[in-house]
Scaffold this motif. Sequence first.
Motif, PDB file in Angstrom:
ATOM      1  N   TYR A  90     -13.087  -2.666  -0.927  1.00 33.57           N
ATOM      2  CA  TYR A  90     -13.141  -2.874   0.526  1.00 33.57           C
ATOM      3  C   TYR A  90     -12.661  -1.641   1.295  1.00 33.57           C
ATOM      4  N   ILE A  91     -11.613  -0.974   0.785  1.00 38.80           N
ATOM      5  CA  ILE A  91     -11.073   0.170   1.513  1.00 38.80           C
ATOM      6  C   ILE A  91     -12.046   1.340   1.469  1.00 38.80           C
ATOM      7  N   SER A  92     -12.930   1.334   0.461  1.00 39.09           N
ATOM      8  CA  SER A  92     -13.936   2.398   0.354  1.00 39.09           C
ATOM      9  C   SER A  92     -15.269   2.004   0.998  1.00 39.09           C
ATOM     10  N   GLU A 116      -7.088  -0.971   8.774  1.00 38.97           N
ATOM     11  CA  GLU A 116      -8.105  -1.017   7.726  1.00 38.97           C
ATOM     12  C   GLU A 116      -7.495  -1.535   6.419  1.00 38.97           C
ATOM     13  N   GLU A 117      -6.274  -1.093   6.137  1.00 34.63           N
ATOM     14  CA  GLU A 117      -5.602  -1.550   4.912  1.00 34.63           C
ATOM     15  C   GLU A 117      -5.340  -3.051   4.969  1.00 34.63           C
ATOM     16  N   TYR A 152      -9.490  -4.686  -3.439  1.00 34.14           N
ATOM     17  CA  TYR A 152      -8.950  -3.886  -2.329  1.00 34.14           C
ATOM     18  C   TYR A 152      -9.563  -2.479  -2.319  1.00 34.14           C
ATOM     19  N   ASN A 153      -9.632  -1.866  -3.494  1.00 34.44           N
ATOM     20  CA  ASN A 153     -10.190  -0.512  -3.575  1.00 34.44           C
ATOM     21  C   ASN A 153     -11.660  -0.493  -3.152  1.00 34.44           C
ATOM     22  N   ALA A 178      -8.512  -4.911   4.422  1.00 36.54           N
ATOM     23  CA  ALA A 178      -8.922  -4.854   3.021  1.00 36.54           C
ATOM     24  C   ALA A 178      -8.076  -5.801   2.164  1.00 36.54           C
ATOM     25  N   THR A 217       0.845  -1.197   0.000  1.00 30.06           N
ATOM     26  CA  THR A 217       0.000   0.000   0.000  1.00 30.06           C
ATOM     27  C   THR A 217       0.879   1.245   0.000  1.00 30.06           C
ATOM     28  N   SER A 235      -4.025   7.343   6.400  1.00 32.59           N
ATOM     29  CA  SER A 235      -4.582   5.997   6.323  1.00 32.59           C
ATOM     30  C   SER A 235      -4.447   5.266   7.653  1.00 32.59           C
TER      31      SER A 235
END
Length: 463
Positions: free
Chosen positions: A169-171, A54-55, A166-167, A58, A44, A50
């Motif tokens: 889930y992270i959102s 959370e990362e 990933y994008n 995700a 990441t 960030s």
Amino acid sequence: MKIPEGKTLYPLSDAQKMLRWSEFFTIEPIKVKEINILGFYVKTPENPNSDVNEEAEALEKALNHVIRCNDSLRTRIIKTFKGLRQYISDYNYQHIERINVNGECGFEDFIKNISKHKVGWFDDSLIYAKILIMSPHQCAMILRIHHTIFDGYSIRLMFEQLKDAYNCYISGTEPKLPDKEYSITDYFKTLDKYRVSKQRKADIKYWYKAYNNQRNYSFPAGRRSEKGDCSSVENIIDHHLYQRIIALARDFNCSLQSYMMTMAALTTYALTGKDNFCIYSLTHGRQNLNAKKTIGCMQNTVPTFYDFNANEPVSKIVSDSYMEFLEALSHGRLSMSVQTLLSYKEPLKNWLNFNHAWMLFSSMEFGELFESSTDLRLGLLPLLNLPSQFYVSMLETPKSHITFKLTYQTRKFTKTQAELILSTYVELCKLVADNPNLTPNQLKIRLNNDGATSKKLSKRKIR
């Protein structure tokens, strides 16, 4: 081993069988097993806003999403009384261990010892995954996947799916399941049809002739080292030269890969004086659109034989080589395990340990994926063992440049030799771009007469 109830068993594919045999014909079975594990990581970007937890969450969910959507990643290998068989296991969510490391230095230290984390043929999962917590605002996921379920072509497919998931889930959203499942079992069915086809018989006939009817055939780098310790060096074809090469390939009506392989053949002639040998290229082995969207192990190696007249212009050699390259690809489905049985005439004449695949040339289509700084970043873990003398990976970043990575056997070549070989390759590309009607003999003279390189070239003997 007990066969799981309700599961269909499939025999190993040709590509998988070749991987299996590679572990037996060696004096270093433990090290050679490393060849059959493909490793890469996703990292990441470091962002002070960030939250690393959370990362990490995700990343874990994204990997599970990819495993759920690609049945090859759920493959299990078992021993039966008929030999090795495989089946697709049910999807079960995998929790990934998180390990705290000290920033970039800690990440690099972990990578240095990655080979101690093994992935075996009969493991419950053929994927090793760990999430490294590098700082409060950055993490990385290390992946080591057994080659029997995954090949180099699959890296891009998997990375793009990982990134998209990933994008999501992270959102805070859920990624969608694909409209169509691209199953590795479709490849098994296609392979079954090929094994009993007329095309396979024609392919055997073609390769028998190609291997056994070569004029003055040579092994330019001599004997390989039985011990496959390796290292690598890199060089870049910059934007200006890259654009000139693209234009030349277009003028000669040939592919970029074929053009660059022919430049490698001409470099071999300039360094060794050998004019008849072969260079192996790695192909993804996917015969239709669905297969090209399928993660799995389908690759094959295809030899292209170079037998050129050193007094003919390079332009003609490039065009002729492309026709030979296309002909080889048209017969490229025949397994290398079968080809190897057809190729022993020359090795036997030369007291064995002469490997036709002295050089492997791989053109990878994900060079730009390594250069992202605002999104998930992809990186490959280093090779630790190499059965051939050289492995060349060509990473094209479209409209920008080409990065060449030359991996070499350290028991046979020094870093200085490898660097000089690769720099000679770039120099030769420049000479040909300036005048494609030079002959190989003229190129050799130009390289040796170049005041900046003549001293170096005197040491460029491939031993």
